[in-house]
Scaffold this active site. Structure first.
Site, PDB file in Angstrom:
ATOM      1  N   ALA A  13       1.084  11.986   4.659  1.00  0.00           N
ATOM      2  CA  ALA A  13       1.347  12.315   6.063  1.00  0.00           C
ATOM      3  C   ALA A  13       0.773  13.682   6.427  1.00  0.00           C
ATOM      4  CB  ALA A  13       2.849  12.275   6.336  1.00  0.00           C
ATOM      5  N   CYS A  44       0.156   4.936  -4.162  1.00  0.00           N
ATOM      6  CA  CYS A  44       0.400   3.507  -4.366  1.00  0.00           C
ATOM      7  C   CYS A  44      -0.646   2.881  -5.283  1.00  0.00           C
ATOM      8  CB  CYS A  44       0.424   2.773  -3.023  1.00  0.00           C
ATOM      9  SG  CYS A  44       1.779   3.289  -1.948  1.00  0.00           S
TER      10      CYS A  44
END
Length: 575
Positions: A13, A44
């Site tokens: 972010a 991820c």
């Protein structure tokens, strides 16, 4: 007028917000602070780096044009100053400054801000058991841990591994260890099923069977009680209440918690479970401080309640919203459906929205339509079955969730993504039945699988289709005395039904091929409740309608049929 922006956190972010801000306000002074020296990476992707699908860790930190996103990249390419190996210690909201310390030199300074963004992410949950500090025990906290795990494996130091935690990361790590490296791997999950709260039990059971078929030992309702020491400070095993497992590598993937200590200490509103509370502009309770990513309490678009969704995809979108609002462009992040997708060897499992169990717990008059169509035209080579479950509210006809299990290809992601978009807008059953999907035989059926799921839900909601609950049917198969008036009406070819008739007897398992029902329906007993069964459920529904027309209304359809049953690993059906 130029403004000073400080962003704490530089993984997902934070970098998105910083880069967007410099495109919107090139004259603004933007500084990112992160306690690590590796920044802006795809967390991820860590399991795929460990597995070898991603060959080098730098690929997780590189742009699409193969430039590594380090401090120099952000300074010279983006105009963003980055302070790595620098920890934020405290926020002085009155003076609008952040106290930070360089972890190498110990030097402290105060960074003034006009706007502050918290992108502090999440931290792994460490089990409160003995042995967590032993050599060979890892949490998936950052890229450094992944690099060390892969190095040990590549050096031949790992032959047996235990993964604690049956969520997405734990399953992906178990696959990574087993698939390429051939490590004897055991997966432990304390809950009764894998992927707890993400999918319903029968979807978790299909995934568990596939993992076991691929060599992963899976134990649910079981977790580590102690990590065993070999006497030299290295882990040598995991002890549970039921067994002791040898291991030279233990990966703890028992979930993550928001890093919100900094926000809480500054007096910002934080949920009891740790998520930083924000409004739709992603402002905290201090309008000059924004928050985004894994550290925030997101809002469910279905229930309106706070929820936790630690995903890099959401963090990036939230980062953009923060940047827009700081720059004076009104932008809202309204909430999430809670979508996820993952691969496990040759299978894919995905979901969006609420599970059936969660929908019931939320007070909805919930039901589910279970279907098992082909993932593309039935005549196309390599077509395969995909299991879909549409969860809906009978009162409002609103769709609450979709789950899918099938082959590792793009058919599932297309349907779940479509469902997420419809659910986010309050989509009804009819919207799913009518949604337009691109069609060509290599990609889908003429009646798309998501349309078919909507049709089944519509038939159920309008009481044209009566289904038997899957758990209830499986319980009856284990002990038929609990429903003495039930029998299966098997519509499949006699060669398919014959083994079941032989085992259970014709009075409990009646074989009546689909094409013969209209000629031989008078052979059905008037005192029996028939569970109508075929491969997918489509023919079963047609036969139920026909029998209802004759006044024989005491029947139920096993939705999804043998396509679902065969993927659950219920081998006792024919033993």
């Amino acid at each position: 007028m130029s403004k000073k922006i400080v962003i704490i956190g530089a993984v997902a972010a934070g970098p998105k917000a910083a880069s967007r801000l410099k495109r919107l306000r090139p004259d603004w002074d933007v500084t990112m602070v992160d306690q690590d020296n590796l920044i802006s990476y795809g967390g991820c992707g860590i399991p795929y780096y460990v597995s070898g699908d991603v060959s080098d860790e730098s690929e997780l930190r590189a742009t699409s044009f193969h430039v590594v996103r380090d401090a120099g990249f952000f300074e010279y390419s983006k105009g963003v100053r980055v302070l790595t190996r620098t920890r934020a210690l405290a926020i002085d909201r009155e003076k609008k400054q952040v106290q930070v310390r360089n972890l190498d030199s110990g030097e402290e300074q105060h960074l003034p801000y006009d706007y502050l963004m918290l992108a502090t992410g999440a931290k792994p949950f460490e089990l409160p058991i003995a042995g967590m500090k032993l050599d060979g025990v890892f949490t998936i906290a950052d890229l450094h841990k992944a690099i060390e795990i892969k190095a040990r494996i590549a050096q031949g130091k790992v032959s047996r591994a235990v993964v604690i935690g049956g969520g997405a990361i734990g399953i992906e790590m178990a696959e990574a260890l087993t698939d390429l490296w051939g490590i004897e791997t055991t997966l432990l999950e304390l809950a009764p099923q894998l992927l707890p709260k993400l999918v319903d039990r029968h979807f978790a059971a299909m995934l568990k069977k596939h993992l076991e078929d691929k060599g992963v030992a899976v134990f649910t309702r079981e977790s580590a009680a102690e990590l065993l020491d070999d006497g030299q400070g290295r882990v040598c095993g995991v002890k549970t209440a039921q067994r002791t497992l040898e291991a030279d590598l233990v990966i703890v993937a028992a979930g993550v918690r928001p890093r919100s200590e900094l926000a809480k200490a500054a007096g910002l509103d934080v949920a009891p479970w740790g998520g930083i509370r924000v409004n739709q502009r992603l402002q905290t309770t201090d309008p000059a401080i924004y928050a985004a990513g894994d550290c925030i309490a997101a809002t469910s678009l279905i229930t309106g309640r706070e929820t936790f969704a630690p995903l890099g995809s959401l963090a990036n979108r939230e980062g953009r919203v923060v940047a827009d609002n700081m720059a004076g462009i009104p932008s809202l992040f309204r909430g999430i459906c809670g979508s996820f997708i993952m691969k496990a060897f040759e299978r894919c499992i995905a979901a969006t929205g609420l599970t059936y169990e969660a929908a019931l717990a939320e007070g909805f008059e919930a039901d589910y339509a279970l279907t098992s169509p082909s993932d593309r035209a039935h005549f196309f080579p390599d077509q395969a079955v995909v299991i879909l479950q549409l969860v809906f509210d009978r009162r409002s006809r609103r769709v609450l969730g979709l789950q899918a299990f099938g082959m590792m290809n793009d058919s599932i992601s297309a349907r779940v993504d479509t469902a997420a978009a419809l659910i986010a807008k309050g989509g009804l059953i009819e919207d799913f039945g009518l949604v337009e999907m691109a069609y060509a035989p290599p990609f889908s059926s003429a009646i798309d699988s998501i349309n078919a799921a909507g049709y089944v839900a519509e038939n159920m909601c309008d009481n044209r289709l009566r289904r038997v609950d899957l758990d209830r049917f499986l319980a009856w198969m284990e002990d038929m005395s609990i429903e003495p008036s039930w029998a299966v009406l098997d519509l499949r070819h006699p060669l398919d039904s014959a083994p079941y008739v032989e085992k259970y007897g014709a009075d409990r398992w009646m074989a009546l091929e689909y094409g013969q029902v209209r000629r031989r329906y008078d052979e059905l007993s008037p005192d029996t409740t028939y569970i109508i069964l075929c491969n997918a459920g489509t023919r079963s529904y047609e036969v139920q309608v026909f029998l209802d027309h004759l006044g024989k209304c005491d029947s139920m359809v096993l939705c999804g049929g043998l396509n679902v049953i065969s993927r659950l690993g219920v081998d006792w059906l024919l033993k």
